[in-house]
Design an enzyme around this catalytic site. Sequence first.
Site, PDB file in Angstrom:
ATOM      1  CB  CYS A   2      -0.946   0.089   1.192  1.00  0.00           C
ATOM      2  SG  CYS A   2      -2.133  -1.231   1.290  1.00  0.00           S
ATOM      3  NE  ARG A  27       4.817   1.474   0.052  1.00  0.00           N
ATOM      4  CZ  ARG A  27       5.777   1.237   0.933  1.00  0.00           C
ATOM      5  NH1 ARG A  27       7.009   1.533   0.650  1.00  0.00           N
ATOM      6  NH2 ARG A  27       5.492   0.708   2.105  1.00  0.00           N
ATOM      7  CD1 TRP A  77      -0.214  -6.195  -3.027  1.00  0.00           C
ATOM      8  CD2 TRP A  77      -0.527  -6.770  -0.899  1.00  0.00           C
ATOM      9  NE1 TRP A  77       0.142  -7.513  -2.891  1.00  0.00           N
ATOM     10  CE2 TRP A  77      -0.037  -7.884  -1.595  1.00  0.00           C
ATOM     11  CE3 TRP A  77      -0.800  -6.900   0.471  1.00  0.00           C
ATOM     12  CZ2 TRP A  77       0.189  -9.118  -0.977  1.00  0.00           C
ATOM     13  CZ3 TRP A  77      -0.579  -8.123   1.087  1.00  0.00           C
ATOM     14  CH2 TRP A  77      -0.089  -9.208   0.349  1.00  0.00           C
ATOM     15  CG  ASN A 103       1.152   0.848   4.299  1.00  0.00           C
ATOM     16  OD1 ASN A 103       0.788  -0.315   4.221  1.00  0.00           O
ATOM     17  ND2 ASN A 103       2.356   1.256   3.943  1.00  0.00           N
ATOM     18  N   GLY A 104      -0.935  -0.752   6.747  1.00  0.00           N
ATOM     19  CA  GLY A 104      -0.674  -1.553   7.953  1.00  0.00           C
ATOM     20  C   GLY A 104      -1.884  -2.409   8.260  1.00  0.00           C
ATOM     21  CD  GLU A 487      16.207 -14.206  -7.100  1.00  0.00           C
ATOM     22  OE1 GLU A 487      15.607 -14.696  -6.136  1.00  0.00           O
ATOM     23  OE2 GLU A 487      15.941 -13.078  -7.570  1.00  0.00           O
ATOM     24  CE  LYS A 491      13.075 -11.932  -9.397  1.00  0.00           C
ATOM     25  NZ  LYS A 491      13.726 -11.860  -8.140  1.00  0.00           N
ATOM     26  CD  GLU A 494       9.256 -12.379  -7.545  1.00  0.00           C
ATOM     27  OE1 GLU A 494      10.359 -12.257  -8.112  1.00  0.00           O
ATOM     28  OE2 GLU A 494       8.935 -11.707  -6.563  1.00  0.00           O
ATOM     29  CG  HIS A 510      17.233 -37.931  -3.635  1.00  0.00           C
ATOM     30  ND1 HIS A 510      17.549 -39.227  -3.274  1.00  0.00           N
ATOM     31  CD2 HIS A 510      18.408 -37.270  -3.769  1.00  0.00           C
ATOM     32  CE1 HIS A 510      18.872 -39.334  -3.168  1.00  0.00           C
ATOM     33  NE2 HIS A 510      19.416 -38.165  -3.479  1.00  0.00           N
ATOM     34  CE  LYS A 609      11.403  -3.499  -5.110  1.00  0.00           C
ATOM     35  NZ  LYS A 609      12.043  -4.626  -5.833  1.00  0.00           N
TER      36      LYS A 609
END
Length: 614
Positions: A2, A27, A77, A103-104, A487, A491, A494, A510, A609
């Site tokens: 947010c 955000r 968000w 925000n929170g 990573e 990527k 995402e 395995h 983000k």
Amino acid sequence: MCGIVGYIGNRDAKEIILDSLQRLEYRGYDSAGIALIDEKNHMVVQKEVGRIDNLRNEVYKYNGEVESQLGIGHTRWATHGRVNEQNAHPHCDSKKRFAIVHNGIIENYQVLRKILTDKGHTFSSETDSEVLVHLIEEFYKEEERNLQSAVVEALKVVEGTYGLAAICIDEPYKIVGARNGSPLVLGIGENEMFIASDVNAIMPYTKNVVYIEDKEVVVIKSEKFKTYTLDYQRIEKSITVVDWDVDAISKGDYETFMLKEIFEQPNAIVDALRGRVHARDGAVKFGGLDLTPEHAKNIDKVIITACGTSWHSALVGKYMIERFAEIPVEVDYASEFRYRNPVLGKNNLVIVISQSGETADTLEALREAKRKGAKVIGITNVIGSTIAKESDGGIYLHAGPEIGVASTKAFLNQLITLAMLAIYIGRLKNMPLYEGERLLEELALIPQKIAEVLEQADKIKEIALKYVHTTNFLYLGRGFNYPIALEGALKLKEISYIHAEGYPAAEMKHGPIALIDENMPVVFIAPKDSLYEKIMSNIEEVKARAGRVIVVTDLDDSVMRQKADDIIYVPSTIEEFSPMINIIPLQLIAYYIARAKELDVDKPRNLAKSVTVE
Ligand code: AGP
């Protein structure tokens, strides 16, 4: 997570707020809204589902004529409540006298909502945030007309985290902001003031900022501001001058922020190395690292904690610190660390890594480590972030602002920073001078080697485009490059929404080997290092099951040419630094696949983000 902004001054508030929200969109971007107090002291509110562009169109369609020099805005968000107009911020009381952006998370909102409903308040959203505005209405004393005290009294009954801004039509010359656990920064202009959850939002307007701390309240008027504790005690704050230049937060000639940030990596690394590496003395120097040689020599264990991509860099850091400094290292997800009982000894060193410096889980892990008496080093990118402030000592990544939600250049700078830190501690312990020199000389060559990989972007794109319609991917690497497999897979997930798994290559047999068939591309990270032959056997195993193999390697090997479907050649470096080079093609593969699918790589669905909630 947010974004919030506010403006008070002489200019058109709606344009400044919309413009600032656009820069905060990374955000959170499922819905957005704006509240303005117009020249007749009416509250004008507009909220829309979707991106800021949509909000902008609707604001100009329905409220383009509104003249206002004071307002607040929000890009959301979603945490509590679906993505719809009602749940978008700003939230108002039923008479539309007050508006807030938040925000929170308000943890006790259900109890408060029940109490307020019983008192006659009507709620129009499903959000936790809306209780704040009803509480402010409840505590507002008509005779006093003091928005600050109504906000403070409201905050005294809420439990949870907040970065908020509130306005009231009866006091159309002020914004009240408050912070507890969600960042808030004040921007000081000439006869105008800004408030935002992130300096990026206000950078084109002012570089003079004041960071608001937890449990602080700020009362902002166009020509002055005052900060207070929740007990109404005045606090003097100092002004910080932000030295980021505005170009750093624009796309320039690039089609996306992510591509720009991928291509910025050679320079970002140079910025991280600058002034710190002294190859001829085999020495690394850090400004803010509060670590005496005595302490460094006595460290008997390192615990690194982080989330997401930063957690992947932590894994590479483990390999580096164990190799260069010969200290055992544990790596923990911050979300796990904070909720178990980590056993910390007096000679343990805790390192927290976070691009944003605001990730809630990482911040709480830091606090838990400090409560247990550990010394904590924070590795962050955002100057003045909460993690940077609360750490005992810190190292900035100097990657510059990272706007693309998928982290690229910050990850690279985390790797380079961890390499420097490992060498630094190593030199304080047993590492000989010649070894320090050798490593630092090699480190200085990494930017050029990355630039050489970037020169192959078109070739990498060609390869990526063959796999656009694939639905699953496997990424395999060993040793220092196992975290790079993780990573690379992250990527791809995402930004392209393709399912991808990263594994240590030898683990394939395995279990994951059951997935291999002609539809399963497997990306192998196979530098010519001590494990090359072993990785070659893993490639054979995939080929024997008709899997498609893409290899990233620094060795032109005829056997590999026969086995692999596609090979991306990268420059050689030492095994320990190879992750910094090998990640580049993986970032580009993910990027080009996502772009070919016409996806918004800068703002992938459901992500934000900086994750400032649990
Ligand atoms: C990175 O691509 C991700 N968006 C995410 O995993 C991120 O790394 C994670 O949320 C941690 O963020 P931080 O580094 O800002 O703490």
